[in-house]
Scaffold this motif. Structure first.
Motif, PDB file in Angstrom:
ATOM      1  N   ASP A 393       9.070   9.920 -16.435  1.00 46.71           N
ATOM      2  CA  ASP A 393       8.928   9.838 -17.884  1.00 46.71           C
ATOM      3  C   ASP A 393      10.261   9.509 -18.510  1.00 46.71           C
ATOM      4  O   ASP A 393      11.299   9.978 -18.061  1.00 46.71           O
ATOM      5  N   VAL A 394      10.204   8.664 -19.529  1.00 43.50           N
ATOM      6  CA  VAL A 394      11.423   8.304 -20.242  1.00 43.50           C
ATOM      7  C   VAL A 394      11.355   8.922 -21.630  1.00 43.50           C
ATOM      8  O   VAL A 394      10.381   8.718 -22.350  1.00 43.50           O
ATOM      9  N   TYR A 395      12.366   9.663 -21.989  1.00 40.52           N
ATOM     10  CA  TYR A 395      12.460  10.222 -23.331  1.00 40.52           C
ATOM     11  C   TYR A 395      13.685   9.631 -24.002  1.00 40.52           C
ATOM     12  O   TYR A 395      14.599   9.149 -23.345  1.00 40.52           O
ATOM     13  N   GLY A 396      13.718   9.702 -25.282  1.00 44.13           N
ATOM     14  CA  GLY A 396      14.920   9.314 -26.014  1.00 44.13           C
ATOM     15  C   GLY A 396      15.003   7.845 -26.342  1.00 44.13           C
ATOM     16  O   GLY A 396      15.826   7.430 -27.143  1.00 44.13           O
ATOM     17  N   GLU A 397      14.195   6.998 -25.712  1.00 43.54           N
ATOM     18  CA  GLU A 397      14.198   5.578 -26.043  1.00 43.54           C
ATOM     19  C   GLU A 397      12.750   5.138 -26.215  1.00 43.54           C
ATOM     20  O   GLU A 397      11.838   5.711 -25.631  1.00 43.54           O
ATOM     21  N   LYS A 398      12.572   4.064 -26.988  1.00 44.82           N
ATOM     22  CA  LYS A 398      11.193   3.715 -27.347  1.00 44.82           C
ATOM     23  C   LYS A 398      10.538   2.732 -26.387  1.00 44.82           C
ATOM     24  O   LYS A 398       9.326   2.704 -26.258  1.00 44.82           O
ATOM     25  N   TYR A 399      11.339   1.905 -25.729  1.00 46.36           N
ATOM     26  CA  TYR A 399      10.747   0.845 -24.906  1.00 46.36           C
ATOM     27  C   TYR A 399       9.981   1.402 -23.717  1.00 46.36           C
ATOM     28  O   TYR A 399      10.170   2.542 -23.312  1.00 46.36           O
ATOM     29  N   LYS A 400       9.140   0.536 -23.155  1.00 44.98           N
ATOM     30  CA  LYS A 400       8.403   0.925 -21.941  1.00 44.98           C
ATOM     31  C   LYS A 400       9.053   0.239 -20.755  1.00 44.98           C
ATOM     32  O   LYS A 400       8.938  -0.958 -20.588  1.00 44.98           O
ATOM     33  N   PRO A 401       9.751   0.960 -19.941  1.00 42.75           N
ATOM     34  CA  PRO A 401      10.427   0.297 -18.824  1.00 42.75           C
ATOM     35  C   PRO A 401       9.475  -0.010 -17.672  1.00 42.75           C
ATOM     36  O   PRO A 401       8.399   0.581 -17.575  1.00 42.75           O
ATOM     37  N   PHE A 402       9.913  -0.918 -16.807  1.00 43.15           N
ATOM     38  CA  PHE A 402       9.180  -1.139 -15.568  1.00 43.15           C
ATOM     39  C   PHE A 402       9.682  -0.120 -14.548  1.00 43.15           C
ATOM     40  O   PHE A 402      10.884   0.051 -14.359  1.00 43.15           O
ATOM     41  N   LYS A 403       8.730   0.565 -13.898  1.00 46.19           N
ATOM     42  CA  LYS A 403       9.147   1.618 -12.975  1.00 46.19           C
ATOM     43  C   LYS A 403       8.633   1.307 -11.574  1.00 46.19           C
ATOM     44  O   LYS A 403       7.522   0.802 -11.428  1.00 46.19           O
ATOM     45  N   GLY A 404       9.399   1.580 -10.585  1.00 52.91           N
ATOM     46  CA  GLY A 404       8.959   1.323  -9.220  1.00 52.91           C
ATOM     47  C   GLY A 404       9.517   2.333  -8.241  1.00 52.91           C
ATOM     48  O   GLY A 404      10.638   2.800  -8.384  1.00 52.91           O
ATOM     49  N   VAL A 405       8.706   2.700  -7.256  1.00 55.39           N
ATOM     50  CA  VAL A 405       9.171   3.609  -6.212  1.00 55.39           C
ATOM     51  C   VAL A 405       8.882   2.973  -4.867  1.00 55.39           C
ATOM     52  O   VAL A 405       7.820   2.383  -4.672  1.00 55.39           O
ATOM     53  N   LYS A 406       9.820   3.066  -3.959  1.00 52.64           N
ATOM     54  CA  LYS A 406       9.637   2.512  -2.617  1.00 52.64           C
ATOM     55  C   LYS A 406       9.953   3.602  -1.610  1.00 52.64           C
ATOM     56  O   LYS A 406      10.869   4.390  -1.805  1.00 52.64           O
ATOM     57  N   TYR A 407       9.174   3.648  -0.552  1.00 51.97           N
ATOM     58  CA  TYR A 407       9.431   4.641   0.493  1.00 51.97           C
ATOM     59  C   TYR A 407       9.811   3.943   1.793  1.00 51.97           C
ATOM     60  O   TYR A 407       9.200   2.944   2.161  1.00 51.97           O
ATOM     61  N   VAL A 408      10.802   4.474   2.457  1.00 49.61           N
ATOM     62  CA  VAL A 408      11.154   3.973   3.790  1.00 49.61           C
ATOM     63  C   VAL A 408      11.521   5.165   4.664  1.00 49.61           C
ATOM     64  O   VAL A 408      12.155   6.103   4.206  1.00 49.61           O
ATOM     65  N   SER A 409      11.073   5.133   5.907  1.00 50.51           N
ATOM     66  CA  SER A 409      11.524   6.152   6.852  1.00 50.51           C
ATOM     67  C   SER A 409      12.296   5.463   7.957  1.00 50.51           C
ATOM     68  O   SER A 409      11.937   4.368   8.381  1.00 50.51           O
ATOM     69  N   LYS A 410      13.337   6.129   8.413  1.00 51.11           N
ATOM     70  CA  LYS A 410      14.157   5.552   9.482  1.00 51.11           C
ATOM     71  C   LYS A 410      14.453   6.642  10.493  1.00 51.11           C
ATOM     72  O   LYS A 410      14.283   7.820  10.211  1.00 51.11           O
ATOM     73  N   ALA A 411      14.931   6.198  11.635  1.00 50.76           N
ATOM     74  CA  ALA A 411      15.449   7.183  12.577  1.00 50.76           C
ATOM     75  C   ALA A 411      16.912   7.390  12.230  1.00 50.76           C
ATOM     76  O   ALA A 411      17.643   6.434  12.014  1.00 50.76           O
ATOM     77  N   GLY A 412      17.327   8.625  12.133  1.00 56.19           N
ATOM     78  CA  GLY A 412      18.737   8.899  11.879  1.00 56.19           C
ATOM     79  C   GLY A 412      19.440   9.073  13.216  1.00 56.19           C
ATOM     80  O   GLY A 412      19.552   8.138  13.990  1.00 56.19           O
ATOM     81  N   LYS A 413      19.868  10.312  13.459  1.00 57.01           N
ATOM     82  CA  LYS A 413      20.468  10.582  14.767  1.00 57.01           C
ATOM     83  C   LYS A 413      19.342  11.024  15.679  1.00 57.01           C
ATOM     84  O   LYS A 413      19.071  12.213  15.810  1.00 57.01           O
ATOM     85  N   PHE A 414      18.687  10.070  16.261  1.00 57.59           N
ATOM     86  CA  PHE A 414      17.478  10.334  17.038  1.00 57.59           C
ATOM     87  C   PHE A 414      17.807  10.139  18.506  1.00 57.59           C
ATOM     88  O   PHE A 414      18.070   9.029  18.940  1.00 57.59           O
ATOM     89  N   GLN A 415      17.802  11.217  19.238  1.00 55.92           N
ATOM     90  CA  GLN A 415      18.291  11.145  20.600  1.00 55.92           C
ATOM     91  C   GLN A 415      17.272  11.702  21.584  1.00 55.92           C
ATOM     92  O   GLN A 415      16.663  12.730  21.322  1.00 55.92           O
ATOM     93  N   VAL A 416      17.073  10.983  22.679  1.00 62.74           N
ATOM     94  CA  VAL A 416      16.193  11.469  23.735  1.00 62.74           C
ATOM     95  C   VAL A 416      17.055  11.779  24.945  1.00 62.74           C
ATOM     96  O   VAL A 416      17.756  10.912  25.458  1.00 62.74           O
ATOM     97  N   ARG A 417      17.006  13.038  25.368  1.00 67.90           N
ATOM     98  CA  ARG A 417      17.802  13.417  26.547  1.00 67.90           C
ATOM     99  C   ARG A 417      17.040  13.064  27.805  1.00 67.90           C
ATOM    100  O   ARG A 417      15.810  13.143  27.835  1.00 67.90           O
ATOM    101  N   THR A 418      17.740  12.688  28.823  1.00 66.05           N
ATOM    102  CA  THR A 418      17.056  12.358  30.069  1.00 66.05           C
ATOM    103  C   THR A 418      17.586  13.218  31.200  1.00 66.05           C
ATOM    104  O   THR A 418      18.606  13.870  31.046  1.00 66.05           O
TER     105      THR A 418
END
Lengths: 418, 1046
Positions: A393-418
């Motif tokens: 939500d936008v308060y304090g200003e009158k215009y209607k902004p364009f809003k967008g959300v993007k999701y990404v998942s990644k491997a961070g420190k992903f380690q497989v022990r052998t």
């Protein structure tokens, strides 16, 4: 506090120095070079080095050592955090923070350092204020500057420093008002030989790109805020609102910034999107070994895994690898002993497999330990924790902004022990 | 054209100084300067014709450049020897075109940045200090600050410009003039600087005042004699109410007069309240300073527990100085006659720093963490663990520092990090220094319950390729084994297995660690010693061989058959051994000679003879010495009688302890702590005082309000308050809708500062904002006061602690104010024969186990003698219920009180927990029965979430009752108070004023508990409880009904 800063390239070239108090001879860096030599890897240089009269606190970033000289007691994290902020500012200004860009923009760099510290104490570290003081170089502007002779120092005085919300510049105007949020989650995990999870947690950040005119006041709410175990915020976020209502209420800085980072700890079950079947063995005789790795999807919530890369740090005795991959390409660097298998997109019907033999240095005993695998991957359109933004939500200003959300998942420190 | 005309002049110079030009030209070609420089064309034009031969001549003659290190920029050599080389720059600076000046200045700054000397340009540059072009001016300032110290006389030329700047109507110009003026390190201008700072300290603009604060340490380092005057300025600036100034002035305070703690008193509360709005770097400095302040002014909140703590620690790290600590703690306990009550100011500090744990700045988080570690009651320290663990994700340098601090904390407060054990697991990609620190933390965290997991983890580490790390892992195992008796045998077996490892370093390290372990109980391990004796044939690492030989010698009585044989083998190889091994062979021979001379006499003689002619004089010396000592001859003195005692004395087992032990006497997070040595300028963290200094010194006179009421109306709309620090009000139960005004103020202030940018207006606006702010503060104060009256703050005594007390009343929904917690009796004074025990539900999370309810128990000894060994025995519990006992209280002196916290998992039932309370003489059967409302903990929900969750808990799970409100339940506020007093729930924001909603979850199983109170006309109301556990729901309805209808 901070007396001087020296920038030193990985090759040992001292290419920039700045002093905020009396000049300290660059020979002080000899202590640093000594420590650098002792530590084989640049990672292993101790962050704090003691010299007879000074202390050197350094960070290593983008192949550059930022070495600061201090004389009296100061919290080391204070200096380290500041140096990282400097590196981030360079990145913000020049697109990347490298030896070449710093050398190319040495005057701007010097001016920035001048503004960021006063007598060794941080003065202006907010990117919005700095950009008002010193405009970042762009190709267009440098062309205009050469023709008209005008400069890249802001004509107006920085008003941001005076305001109670120093992170936002005043008088922002856009024709298209837009606000984008990227929810980026990284899975840190350690899997053991049998594939069970030893440890897993999710580290998430919300990066924002807000281009809104005037002084908007935003409120971001989540469908499931209780997921978030531990959070840290950009200074613009109101702590109290978060504590009482679990919404993020803030007046955003202009442009790109990291709104918050969060942590979902091991206590909650973390979905592991990938499994690895591996068999790496070295033979007692014949100085050779075998390697067989198969990667498959586990809990992917119906999304495809992309940019899958498996990296293996081989023992020193492995001379070469003769492998065949059913998908993607592999590359073994005999100098760094790193095997990289770039798989790309994962096709669940046909699991990628890498198989073949390793040849070892003859005569050397077989390695004690099997190397662990580091995995890199990316899943678009999914936050692996299940976090969902509810509304903005936008308060304090009158215009209607364009809003967008993007999701990404990644491997961070992903380690497989052998 | 102008440039072309310069050519002949330069050509002459070239002839004069060949080297200089060559370098100047290289300069021009360097990538930094090329992009927008037009003069470069000229250089390249010159190069072909005139320079080629000159350069070759230069190379032959000068050769200065060849001294450079190959990696460095070409032309880095000192420049002083070529006085004429900057002529082109000088001319550019002298020209009247700004673009040329700018170009010249840019080149000069680039040279400075690369560490070249450009001091000969000083006169030419300083002339431009009054240049109109703002960029030129800035670069001139940069130059000036860099070289003023070397060229003091010339620097004075520029001073008048800055003095003029100090009077400029624009605040930003005033500020920057002061900033540059104070950065010029020329002693002659000290009086001018002093004057400028004093003036700026009372400037209208907070930004100028901030700059003044920054200038204070600069002047102090230039001339320490000004200290007294500067302290006056600091005192004045400390009283400043703006967030902009606060951080900078505290920084100045820390550098100039950190010991003048008395200056802080009056500003303490203000600093605490402003803290959240101060910029991040200022926050770090303020928090560190306040930590020290609090240590001098408040009492140790853990004073009652320190006794227990020490005794529990003792088991693991027994050492002599521990006893001293014990005595000290005891002495302190004797001094204290009353149970500990926290000073409200102490509480204020803890509360206002807590949200900063969420800062993105690692330094701020660390500062808060150390504050909590040094100041908070033990039960509250736990909250910092999560934030510190989060920092571990950061850059490796941050990790390094954080881990050092965590390592120190884990020694003192292990429980805090136990839940995060796995976050310290090591990845093969971590840098070695991080790995070793993590290992340290894991070792510190090891205890009886988690040791098996940790050991399993260590086993994987031993296989690592990083040999330093493997060695550290083996030592870590050794330390775990010494600290935790139960796993000693397991560890020992594991280490013995490692002895057959292929890697010699691993074997050697294991031998060394095994040696230490065996020293603790050698009797039971003769088979291990035998095994090690066998190893001597294979192991080549000298340290390990030496360790084995020492072991066999020391415990030769346990292996009487093997020992002589080992000596026989070693005698054979003696000449080829390393020195340390040789010394141990002699040692072994001597010990065997003393215990078993019949078998080994000849062997010993042989070894000693070999040693006599060794190349190393240490070994020759040792052989001679030992021969005299053990072989009795007529000449040998009295000593040989005692030879057996000398060699076979019982040696104490080595203590394996953390290198981080006792590091916490340094303030955590400080450089000194990191280095474990005092750094210059380090301020000691004082010990807690034994009795609290007068708290009234922090009282601030409250301004008279009647004055401003008339003005208040006029400017009611204009708010310019600190951005967030006052927003507590918004989050309170009654004001959630107010948040709008907050944002309004933000934009308002920004636009105000907008105007101030434009010259003459600024002063006025500065003034305005100031006064507005004061009014605003007062107004708010008044509002709060009113509300406070309404809530009827419990004790009038609290009035004196005005501000902080007010905060408590706001937080009523989360933490019940301490006064309202109901105490229950566990043991009456008479039945307890003088021992009175009371308990209450503190509503704090029980940190060791989140599924337990924290029960705070207070013991009071009313007898005339000591009561000893207070502890719990034989809990008789319903199935599933669990108790986490408090650590045993060793001594409770006569008339003393002590408070402890225990955890009980009631399994979400109101069944009583029965157990025996034991003293050294008696046992009492007692039971704790929780009211249903204490079985839950608050949960934060939004209105939407609340409705959603409520929707899921309909039907059987919903219990609804009608009731008539009691006479006193006139408004919402009272209802909220009553409900939260009955049950540990938190308020959920709600749009309608007829409804109050609360949410919580049960402590043990985490089921949601949702409560809605809808008020209707005529004092009637409806109460609805939604909860999956119907029993809890029913009981809760009953309790709340009772509370509301009173």
């Amino acid at each position: 506090m901070i007396h001087s800063v020296f920038l030193i390239s990985n090759a040992g070239d001292l290419f920039l120095e700045k002093h905020w108090k009396s000049v300290i001879s660059r020979s002080i860096c000899d202590y640093f070079f000594e420590a650098r030599e002792k530590a084989v890897e640049p990672d292993n240089v101790p962050p704090v080095i003691r010299t007879p009269h000074h202390y050197l606190i350094n960070i290593y970033r983008e192949k550059i050592f930022f070495v600061s000289v201090i004389q009296t007691e100061v919290p080391p994290l204070f200096v380290i955090e500041f140096l990282h902020r400097v590196a981030e500012t360079f990145q913000d200004y020049f697109g990347e923070c490298s030896e070449t860009t710093i050398k190319d923009n040495v005057v701007i760099v010097y001016e920035l350092l001048e503004e960021m510290l006063d007598n060794g104490f941080p003065l202006a570290t907010e990117s919005n204020i700095l950009k008002e003081l010193i405009r970042p170089p762009t190709i267009l502007r440098s062309m205009v500057n050469t023709i008209t002779g005008s400069s890249n120092v802001g004509e107006t005085l920085p008003t941001g420093q005076l305001s109670t919300i120093p992170w936002r510049r005043a008088g922002v105007k856009y024709t298209n008002n837009e606000a984008y949020f990227d929810v980026v989650e990284e899975i840190d995990a350690i899997l053991d030989k049998s594939g069970t999870t030893v440890f897993a947690e999710i580290q998430g950040v919300i990066d924002a790109c807000v281009k809104l005119s005037g002084m908007p006041d935003l409120t971001l709410s989540f469908m499931n805020p209780r997921l978030l175990d531990d959070v840290s915020f950009h200074p613009c976020v109101r702590y109290k609102r978060w504590e009482s209502e679990r919404v993020i209420s803030f007046i955003p800085p202009d442009g790109n910034f990291q709104l918050m980072s969060y942590h979902i700890s091991a206590q909650n079950l973390v979905a592991i999107p990938v499994y690895v079947k591996q068999n790496i063995s070295f033979f007692e005789t014949g100085s050779s070994g075998r390697l067989d790795i198969t990667v498959g999807p586990k809990q992917t919530m119906g999304k495809t895994l992309e940019c899958l890369v498996v990296t293996v740090h081989m023992p020193k005795v492995v001379l070469s690898a003769n492998l065949s991959a059913t998908q993607g390409t592999y590359n073994y660097d005999p100098v760094t002993k790193i095997l990289v298998w770039d798989i790309g997109k994962l096709n669940p019907q046909k699991l990628p497999n890498l198989k073949g033999s390793l040849s070892l240095q003859s005569g050397a005993p077989k390695p004690e330990e099997n190397p662990s695998l580091n995995i890199d991957l990316k899943i678009q359109q999914l936050a692996i924790s299940g976090l969902k933004v509810n509304r903005l939500d936008v308060y304090g200003e009158k215009y209607k902004p364009f809003k967008g959300v993007k999701y990404v998942s990644k491997a961070g420190k992903f380690q497989v022990r052998t | 054209m102008q440039k072309l005309l310069q050519l002949p002049v330069n050509a002459v110079n070239i002839v004069k100084s060949v080297q200089g030009v060559v370098q100047g030209q290289e300069e021009a070609l360097s990538p930094v300067l090329t992009p927008d420089s037009s003069p470069q064309n000229w250089y390249s034009a010159v190069q072909p014709e005139e320079l080629r031969h000159l350069r070759s001549g230069g190379m032959g003659g000068g050769g200065e450049g060849s001294e450079d290190r190959p990696g460095l920029e070409e032309g880095l050599t000192s420049v002083q020897s070529q006085p004429l080389r900057h002529d082109d720059l000088k001319e550019m600076l002298d020209s009247n075109k700004d673009s040329l000046k700018l170009e010249a200045m840019k080149r000069i700054v680039a040279m400075i940045a690369r560490g070249k000397n450009t001091s000969d340009l000083f006169p030419a540059v300083v002339k431009n200090v009054a240049c109109k072009n703002i960029e030129v001016k800035k670069l001139v300032y940069v130059y000036l600050v860099r070289y003023a110290e070397e060229q003091q006389d010339l620097a004075l030329l520029s001073i008048s410009t800055f003095q003029r700047g100090l009077k400029d109507p624009n605040q930003l110009i005033r500020a920057s003039a002061l900033r540059v003026l104070s950065s010029i390190r020329v002693t002659i201008i000290v009086p001018i600087m002093m004057l400028a700072i004093k003036e700026a300290a009372s400037d209208m603009s907070p930004y100028v005042r901030k700059t003044a604060a920054h200038a204070i340490p600069k002047l102090h380092s230039l001339d320490p004699e000004q200290k007294d005057q500067l302290i006056e300025v600091i005192e004045k600036l400390l009283a400043d109410k703006t967030t902009l100034v606060a951080g900078s002035v505290v920084m100045a305070f820390e550098e100039v007069c950190p010991d003048r703690i008395d200056l802080i008193h009056k500003n303490y509360r203000k600093l605490c309240n402003l803290l959240i709005d101060v910029e991040e770097w200022g926050q770090v400095v303020i928090i560190n300073m306040l930590t020290r302040y609090a240590r001098t002014q408040f009492l140790n909140p853990n004073i009652n527990e320190s006794l227990l703590e020490d005794s529990s620690e003792k088991a693991f790290y027994a050492s002599d100085d521990e006893e001293d600590e014990d005595k000290k703690a005891e002495a302190a306990a004797l001094v204290k006659r009353k149970p500990y009550v926290m000073d409200p100011d102490h509480r204020l500090l803890l509360r206002n720093t807590k949200p900063l744990l969420q800062s993105r700045n690692a330094a701020v988080v660390m500062a808060v963490a150390q504050l909590y570690f040094h100041l908070a009651p033990k039960a509250e320290v736990g909250i910092i663990a999560k934030a510190l663990v989060r920092l571990m994700r950061s850059h490796s340098e941050v990790q390094y520092v954080v881990l050092q601090n965590v390592a120190t904390m884990t020694i003192k407060r292990r429980g805090m990090f136990e839940p995060y054990l796995k976050s310290f697991y090591i990845r093969s990609t971590d840098p070695t220094q991080i790995k070793i620190l993590k290992l340290e933390v894991l070792t510190n965290l090891a205890n009886e319950t988690n040791i098996s997991t940790i050991l399993r983890e260590f086993q994987t580490y031993i296989k690592s390729m990083d040999k330093d790390f493997v060695a550290a892992s083996i030592q870590a195992i050794g330390r775990c084994a010494t600290n935790i008796g139960e796993v000693r045998d397991t560890c020992l077996n594991g280490l013995v297995q490692l002895l057959s490892n292929r890697d010699e370093l691993v074997v050697a390290e294991s031998v060394v660690v095994i040696k230490k372990l065996l020293q603790m109980q050698p009797e039971q391990h003769s088979d291990i010693i035998k095994h090690m004796a066998k190893l001597i044939d294979n192991i080549q690492v000298p340290m390990a061989r030496a360790s084995i030989l020492w072991l066999i010698g020391e415990y030769c009585e346990h292996v009487p058959k093997i020992a002589p044989d080992v000596l026989r083998k070693m005698a054979k190889t003696f000449t080829n051994e390393e020195d340390i091994v040789k010394l141990q062979i002699i040692n072994l021979a001597a010990k065997l000679y003393l215990t078993n001379s019949k078998q080994t006499k000849l062997l010993t003689q042989y070894v000693l003879n070999l040693a006599k002619y060794d190349q190393n004089y240490d070994i020759r010396d040792r052989a001679r010495f030992i021969r005299q000592l053990i072989v009795p001859t007529d000449k040998s003195g009295a000593l040989s009688k005692y030879a057996k005692k000398l060699f076979l004395a019982l040696k104490p087992a080595p203590v394996l302890e953390s290198p981080f032990k006792d590091r916490d006497h340094f303030q955590l997070g400080s450089l000194s702590h990191l280095l474990n040595a005092k750094a210059g300028g380090y301020q000691e963290l004082p010990e807690w005082p034994e009795s609290a200094p007068d708290p009234s010194v922090r009282n601030v006179e409250i301004p008279d309000w009647s004055k401003c009421t008339s003005r208040k109306d006029r400017k009611e709309k204009k708010l310019d308050k600190p951005f967030y620090s006052d927003s507590e009000g918004d989050s309170g139960p009654t004001e959630s809708a107010d948040s709008e005004s907050d944002s309004g103020s933000g934009s308002e202030s920004a636009s105000a500062s907008d105007e101030s940018g434009s010259g003459s207006e600024s002063e006025e606006s500065g003034e305005e904002t100031e006064s507005e702010k004061e009014e605003e503060d007062e107004e708010k104060e008044k509002k709060r006061k009113k509300r406070l009256d309404k809530t009827k703050a419990k004790k009038p005594a609290e009035e004196s602690a005005e501000r902080c007390a007010i905060h408590t009343s706001y937080q009523i929904n989360t933490i019940a104010p301490s006064g309202s917690i109901k105490m229950y009796e566990l043991l009456h004074r008479i039945t307890g024969e003088g021992l009175a025990v009371e308990y209450c539900f503190s509503r704090q999370p029980f940190s060791p186990d989140p599924n337990m309810v924290a029960v705070q128990i207070q013991f009071t000894n009313n007898t005339n003698s000591e009561t000893k060994n207070l502890h719990i025995e034989e809990p008789r519990l319903q199935s599933g219920m669990r108790i986490r006992e408090f650590a045993e209280i060793e001594v409770l002196a006569a008339g003393e009180s002590v408070t402890v916290v225990m955890g009980i998992d009631f399994c979400d039932s109101t069944q009583a927990a029965n157990f025996q309370l034991c003293t050294h003489t008696r046992k009492f059967f007692v039971s704790i029965q929780p009211p249903v409302g204490e079985l839950m903990t608050p949960v934060f929900l939004t209105e939407n979430d609340f409705k959603k969750e409520q929707g899921k808990l309909m039907g059987m799970n919903e219990i609804s009752e009608k009731l008539t409100l009691g006479e006193k339940c006139v408004n919402e506020h009272v209802i909220v108070e009553r409900v939260t007093a009955t049950a540990n729930l938190s308020r959920v924001p709600c749009g309608s004023d007829k409804e109050c909603r609360f949410a919580g979850k049960t402590v043990s199983s985490g089921c949601l508990v949702l409560v809605t109170v809808t008020t209707k006309e005529g004092g009637r109301a409806q109460l609805t409880v939604n909860c999956e556990k119907m029993v809890i729901g029913t009981m809760l309805v009953k309790d709340i009904m009772q509370a509301l209808s009173q």
